[in-house]
Scaffold this active site. Structure first.
Site, mmCIF file in Angstrom:
data_model
loop_
_atom_site.group_PDB
_atom_site.id
_atom_site.type_symbol
_atom_site.label_atom_id
_atom_site.label_comp_id
_atom_site.label_asym_id
_atom_site.label_seq_id
_atom_site.Cartn_x
_atom_site.Cartn_y
_atom_site.Cartn_z
ATOM 1 N N SER A 50 0.907 -1.168 0.041
ATOM 2 C CA SER A 50 0.087 0.003 -0.043
ATOM 3 C C SER A 50 0.915 1.280 0.037
ATOM 4 O O SER A 50 1.989 1.320 0.462
ATOM 5 C CB SER A 50 -0.906 -0.062 1.172
ATOM 6 O OG SER A 50 -1.523 1.357 1.463
ATOM 7 N N TYR A 74 -1.499 -0.549 11.061
ATOM 8 C CA TYR A 74 -1.725 -1.019 9.722
ATOM 9 C C TYR A 74 -0.560 -1.040 8.596
ATOM 10 O O TYR A 74 -0.096 -1.736 7.959
ATOM 11 C CB TYR A 74 -3.198 -0.618 9.163
ATOM 12 C CG TYR A 74 -3.206 -0.792 7.523
ATOM 13 C CD1 TYR A 74 -3.506 -2.021 7.020
ATOM 14 C CD2 TYR A 74 -3.116 0.244 6.423
ATOM 15 C CE1 TYR A 74 -3.484 -2.094 5.568
ATOM 16 C CE2 TYR A 74 -3.178 0.019 5.341
ATOM 17 C CZ TYR A 74 -3.407 -1.216 5.005
ATOM 18 O OH TYR A 74 -3.632 -1.472 3.572
ATOM 19 N N LYS A 78 2.099 -3.539 6.710
ATOM 20 C CA LYS A 78 2.566 -3.662 5.291
ATOM 21 C C LYS A 78 3.978 -3.214 5.187
ATOM 22 O O LYS A 78 4.841 -3.984 4.545
ATOM 23 C CB LYS A 78 1.824 -2.706 4.668
ATOM 24 C CG LYS A 78 0.196 -2.909 4.599
ATOM 25 C CD LYS A 78 0.339 -3.941 3.484
ATOM 26 C CE LYS A 78 -1.389 -4.681 3.464
ATOM 27 N NZ LYS A 78 -1.745 -5.544 2.643
#
Ligand code: UDP
Length: 261
Positions: A50, A74, A78
């Site tokens: 992302s 989050y 990643k």
């Protein structure tokens, strides 16, 4: 022969409330998957990363070699997975790994058969807009109109899911050439503000979206968009669908499936 690994939890706010679940599921799940692939001699992987790994952008457009930073759990998952994949590729040249950094995927398959069906009230802008259009939600809250952008609302790089899907196929093909580890942005390279998307939706579908200006959402960067040149150069990929198709296809899916799947 290869794995495309899309699975993961992806709500920023939720990740700050239940970070261990995010680490377990995203990082732990990926480690398990890689172990299983190793055991079976499958060493070609495409991974959904992302643009969140760029943190709060210092300059735009975002290029793959820019510094990386996680600004929430989050994003940290990643980023951790990206590091894990780099270490793995360095340890064994038989691995070929494509890390794809998604910008803001929206829209649906043009058939209206495959689309986004978030549980509860959507966090993301496009599914929120389509739920207002279908009458399930009253009005959109626009999170801030006092940013340093032309209309004061935040700018993002929205990309049609079908273009995104095609990017995975191009990456898969490229892995056949024994690439080792490669990293590409998947975005259009074009910024679009919240109000431009709301107005674009009305133009594309005839559905006007009632909205009100609300306060800023914590953690939002004013503007995020990709430099999409590397994917073009190395994968031969570029986004072909614009805001109009994204809105039309998102609405087509929502209208055909007002209650989701
Ligand atoms: N946004 C908004 N209202 C909403 C949801 C999102 O104004 O109900 C804004 C949000 O502040 C951001 C942009 O729309 O500027 C895109 O948000 P989204 O959550 O879709 O993606 P993000 O870029 O945050 O991952």
């Amino acid at each position: 022969d290869a794995v495309i690994h899309f699975a993961g939890l992806k709500a920023v706010g939720e990740s700050t409330a239940i970070p261990l679940r995010y680490y377990q599921n995203n990082v732990g799940g990926t480690a398990n998957l890689l172990e299983a692939m190793n055991q079976h001699g499958v060493k070609n992987l495409v991974f959904s990363s992302s643009c969140t790994v760029y943190g709060a952008p210092e300059s735009l457009p975002l290029r793959e070699d820019f510094p990386l930073e996680a600004v929430n759990p989050y994003g940290q998952t990643k980023l951790t997975i990206e590091y894990m994949l780099k270490d793995l590729a360095a340890s064994d040249p038989a691995w070929n790994i494509s890390i794809l950094r998604y910008f803001n995927p929206v829209g649906a398959h043009p058939s209206g058969e495959i689309g986004e069906d978030p549980l509860g009230i959507p966090n993301n802008l496009m599914p929120y807009i389509t739920k207002v259009a279908v009458g399930e939600l009253q009005e959109l809250s626009v999170f801030g109109d006092d940013y340093d952008t032309p209309d004061g609302t935040c700018i993002r790089d929205y990309i049609h899911v079908v273009d995104l899907a095609r990017g995975h196929l191009d990456a898969l093909k490229k892995l056949d050439a024994d690439t080792g580890l490669m990293i590409h942005n998947l975005g259009t390279g074009q910024g679009c503000s919240v109000l431009e998307l709301v107005n674009g939706f009305a133009d594309a579908t005839g559905e006007r979206i009632p909205y009100r200006i609300a306060g800023r959402r914590a953690g939002d960067a004013p503007a995020v968009y990709a430099d999409a040149a590397l994917a073009k150069r190395e994968l031969g990929w570029r986004a072909e669908r614009g805001i109009e198709e994204m809105c039309r296809d998102a609405w087509n899916w929502q209208r055909k499936n007002p209650g989701g799947y």
